[in-house]
Design a protein around this motif. Structure first.
Motif, mmCIF file in Angstrom:
data_model
loop_
_atom_site.group_PDB
_atom_site.id
_atom_site.type_symbol
_atom_site.label_atom_id
_atom_site.label_comp_id
_atom_site.label_asym_id
_atom_site.label_seq_id
_atom_site.Cartn_x
_atom_site.Cartn_y
_atom_site.Cartn_z
ATOM 1 N N MET A 18 0.829 -1.204 0.000
ATOM 2 C CA MET A 18 0.000 0.000 0.000
ATOM 3 C C MET A 18 0.863 1.254 0.000
ATOM 4 N N LEU A 19 1.980 1.213 0.744
ATOM 5 C CA LEU A 19 2.903 2.348 0.760
ATOM 6 C C LEU A 19 3.550 2.545 -0.610
ATOM 7 N N VAL A 20 3.937 1.443 -1.243
ATOM 8 C CA VAL A 20 4.550 1.530 -2.571
ATOM 9 C C VAL A 20 3.580 2.143 -3.577
ATOM 10 N N VAL A 21 2.314 1.733 -3.516
ATOM 11 C CA VAL A 21 1.296 2.298 -4.408
ATOM 12 C C VAL A 21 1.190 3.806 -4.190
ATOM 13 N N ASP A 22 1.237 4.223 -2.927
ATOM 14 C CA ASP A 22 1.165 5.649 -2.623
ATOM 15 C C ASP A 22 2.379 6.395 -3.175
ATOM 16 N N TYR A 23 3.556 5.849 -2.943
ATOM 17 C CA TYR A 23 4.779 6.533 -3.375
ATOM 18 C C TYR A 23 4.888 6.590 -4.900
ATOM 19 N N LEU A 24 4.573 5.495 -5.573
ATOM 20 C CA LEU A 24 4.743 5.437 -7.022
ATOM 21 C C LEU A 24 3.535 5.969 -7.783
ATOM 22 N N GLY A 25 2.364 5.903 -7.154
ATOM 23 C CA GLY A 25 1.158 6.309 -7.857
ATOM 24 C C GLY A 25 0.643 7.691 -7.531
ATOM 25 N N HIS A 26 0.650 8.063 -6.246
ATOM 26 C CA HIS A 26 -0.009 9.299 -5.831
ATOM 27 C C HIS A 26 0.915 10.508 -5.737
ATOM 28 N N VAL A 27 2.079 10.316 -5.174
ATOM 29 C CA VAL A 27 2.929 11.478 -4.895
ATOM 30 C C VAL A 27 4.081 11.620 -5.882
ATOM 31 N N ARG A 28 4.194 10.679 -6.817
ATOM 32 C CA ARG A 28 5.287 10.775 -7.788
ATOM 33 C C ARG A 28 5.172 12.041 -8.620
ATOM 34 N N THR A 29 3.946 12.361 -9.031
ATOM 35 C CA THR A 29 3.680 13.605 -9.747
ATOM 36 C C THR A 29 2.990 14.574 -8.800
ATOM 37 N N PRO A 30 3.676 15.646 -8.379
ATOM 38 C CA PRO A 30 3.079 16.576 -7.416
ATOM 39 C C PRO A 30 1.760 17.160 -7.923
ATOM 40 N N HIS A 31 0.731 17.086 -7.099
ATOM 41 C CA HIS A 31 -0.548 17.689 -7.438
ATOM 42 C C HIS A 31 -1.387 17.819 -6.174
ATOM 43 N N ALA A 32 -2.332 18.733 -6.218
ATOM 44 C CA ALA A 32 -3.271 18.906 -5.105
ATOM 45 C C ALA A 32 -4.492 18.043 -5.384
ATOM 46 N N PRO A 33 -4.756 17.016 -4.567
ATOM 47 C CA PRO A 33 -5.880 16.108 -4.844
ATOM 48 C C PRO A 33 -7.226 16.801 -4.697
ATOM 49 N N THR A 34 -8.162 16.386 -5.522
ATOM 50 C CA THR A 34 -9.512 16.919 -5.431
ATOM 51 C C THR A 34 -10.260 16.229 -4.290
ATOM 52 N N ILE A 35 -11.396 16.801 -3.934
ATOM 53 C CA ILE A 35 -12.235 16.194 -2.898
ATOM 54 C C ILE A 35 -12.688 14.800 -3.332
ATOM 55 N N LYS A 36 -13.040 14.661 -4.614
ATOM 56 C CA LYS A 36 -13.499 13.372 -5.137
ATOM 57 C C LYS A 36 -12.398 12.322 -5.030
ATOM 58 N N GLU A 37 -11.185 12.680 -5.425
ATOM 59 C CA GLU A 37 -10.057 11.752 -5.345
ATOM 60 C C GLU A 37 -9.797 11.339 -3.898
ATOM 61 N N SER A 38 -9.794 12.318 -3.000
ATOM 62 C CA SER A 38 -9.543 12.030 -1.584
ATOM 63 C C SER A 38 -10.635 11.143 -0.996
ATOM 64 N N ALA A 39 -11.890 11.402 -1.393
ATOM 65 C CA ALA A 39 -13.014 10.627 -0.865
ATOM 66 C C ALA A 39 -12.915 9.165 -1.295
ATOM 67 N N TRP A 40 -12.620 8.916 -2.575
ATOM 68 C CA TRP A 40 -12.553 7.548 -3.071
ATOM 69 C C TRP A 40 -11.407 6.778 -2.418
ATOM 70 N N TRP A 41 -10.251 7.418 -2.308
ATOM 71 C CA TRP A 41 -9.118 6.725 -1.708
ATOM 72 C C TRP A 41 -9.313 6.531 -0.205
ATOM 73 N N SER A 42 -9.986 7.472 0.452
ATOM 74 C CA SER A 42 -10.292 7.291 1.872
ATOM 75 C C SER A 42 -11.203 6.087 2.075
ATOM 76 N N LEU A 43 -12.218 5.986 1.213
ATOM 77 C CA LEU A 43 -13.120 4.830 1.286
ATOM 78 C C LEU A 43 -12.375 3.533 1.009
ATOM 79 N N ALA A 44 -11.409 3.573 0.079
ATOM 80 C CA ALA A 44 -10.640 2.374 -0.247
ATOM 81 C C ALA A 44 -9.833 1.898 0.960
ATOM 82 N N TYR A 45 -9.204 2.829 1.666
ATOM 83 C CA TYR A 45 -8.404 2.448 2.832
ATOM 84 C C TYR A 45 -9.278 1.956 3.979
ATOM 85 N N VAL A 46 -10.437 2.580 4.152
ATOM 86 C CA VAL A 46 -11.369 2.105 5.174
ATOM 87 C C VAL A 46 -11.856 0.700 4.811
ATOM 88 N N ALA A 47 -12.122 0.466 3.529
ATOM 89 C CA ALA A 47 -12.576 -0.853 3.078
ATOM 90 C C ALA A 47 -11.518 -1.922 3.359
#
Length: 334
Positions: A18-47
């Motif tokens: 999960m950490l590798v996915v975050d490092y290689l997928g989410h933060v590799r390209t700097p960007h400010a996440p949208t509310i929709k993106e944050s909501a879906w990924w938050s639900l994924a981690y809770v799931a």
């Protein structure tokens, strides 16, 4: 709770994945996440956390499943309090919005490593010194009182801790950010940038929160595997939760009271458990008659959920009422 070595290996491997996915997928390209993106990924981690809990239920029974969920919910609720500090740190260091994900992820990784050390140390202490439950319980009760006294107020300024001050003293630092780089070479000398400093700030700040949360979860379960998993899953979803609730934190005006109730409850539970562990006669009452019965995990889980529900609902009701009053006053002045 008998946890085979291969289960530990699979769990740790899943967390690292999960950490590798975050490092290689989410933060590799700097960007400010949208509310929709944050909501879906938050639900994924809770799931993921819920699926893990279901596996514990199926493999080890409702007792341990309940302990895991009680621990996870408690750690998740305590982590929301961490977000207030994270906001202050980000604001204090003027971290560009597009780089905040990387800062949080590295800080959370540092916190995960340090918390694992804390958990192993706590498990060793519990295994060898039963009186440590008295210390944990008393500390949680004291922390609960401090939370209640804080009331609806939160610090509006970030104060650098000892770890951060030591970092500044030992290393050369630049005044400005250099994209998302943590170090940079200038004039033949290596400097660290504010990016690394703020990562240390996030990681060390979370370590201070661990002083509260680790004893709290040991009050709900003494199983090292469950303590580790609950902490890991609550931390891994913290980055997405930060962007999801950023701007909504001020509405949780009664959060301190809710956390105070939970910490105080777990503190009392720990003391009662310590009394039973030491088999004091006035607790057991003789002939297996319990004068002070231990609090079942199901009661603990129900108490935590109810308190968090009441805290959230009353907080939102108050902020909505205050905004309505403020709007009425402004119309009157106009």
């Amino acid at each position: 709770m008998d946890v085979p070595v291969w289960v530990w290996i699979v769990t740790v491997a899943a967390i690292l994945a999960m950490l590798v996915v975050d490092y290689l997928g989410h933060v590799r390209t700097p960007h400010a996440p949208t509310i929709k993106e944050s909501a879906w990924w938050s639900l994924a981690y809770v799931a993921v956390a819920l699926v893990f809990g279901a596996i514990v239920f199926a493999g080890w029974g409702s007792q341990y499943g309940g302990e895991y969920f009680a621990g996870y919910i408690t750690e998740k609720s305590l982590s929301v309090d961490n977000l207030f500090v994270f906001v202050l740190i980000m604001t204090s260091f003027r971290v560009p919005r597009e780089h905040q994900q990387r800062v949080l992820l590295v800080g959370i990784t540092i916190a995960l490593v340090l918390r694992t050390i804390f958990i192993l140390a706590g498990a060793a202490l519990i295994a060898n010194f039963a009186w440590i439950f008295y210390l944990f319980g008393a500390f949680l009760v004291w922390t609960a009182i401090a939370q209640a006294r804080a009331g609806t107020s939160h610090d509006e300024e970030f104060t650098e801790n000892a770890v951060l001050r030591l970092t500044r003293r030992l290393f050369r630092t630049t005044d400005d950010y250099v994209e998302h780089r943590m170090t940079v070479r200038m004039d033949g000398k290596r400097y660290i940038t504010p990016m690394l400093i703020v990562m240390v700030a996030i990681g060390s700040a979370d370590l201070l929160f661990a002083v509260d949360s680790i004893p709290a979860i040991f009050g709900l379960t003494q199983e090292t595997f469950l303590v580790f998993a609950a902490n890991a899953f609550s931390l891994l979803g913290l980055r997405q939760l930060y962007f999801l609730v950023d701007g909504l934190l001020d509405r949780l005006v009664f959060l301190n009271y809710g956390l105070a109730a939970i910490l105080g409850f777990i503190g009392v539970k720990l003391v009662i458990h310590a009394l039973h562990t030491n088999e004091l006669p006035f607790v057991n009452g003789g002939e297996h008659v319990e004068v002070i019965p231990e609090i079942p995990t199901s009661y603990s889980l129900a108490f935590i959920v109810v308190v968090l529900g009441i805290t959230t609902v009353t907080s939102l009701m108050k902020t909505r009422r205050d905004r309505r009053i403020s709007a009425t006053v402004e119309k009157g002045d106009g």
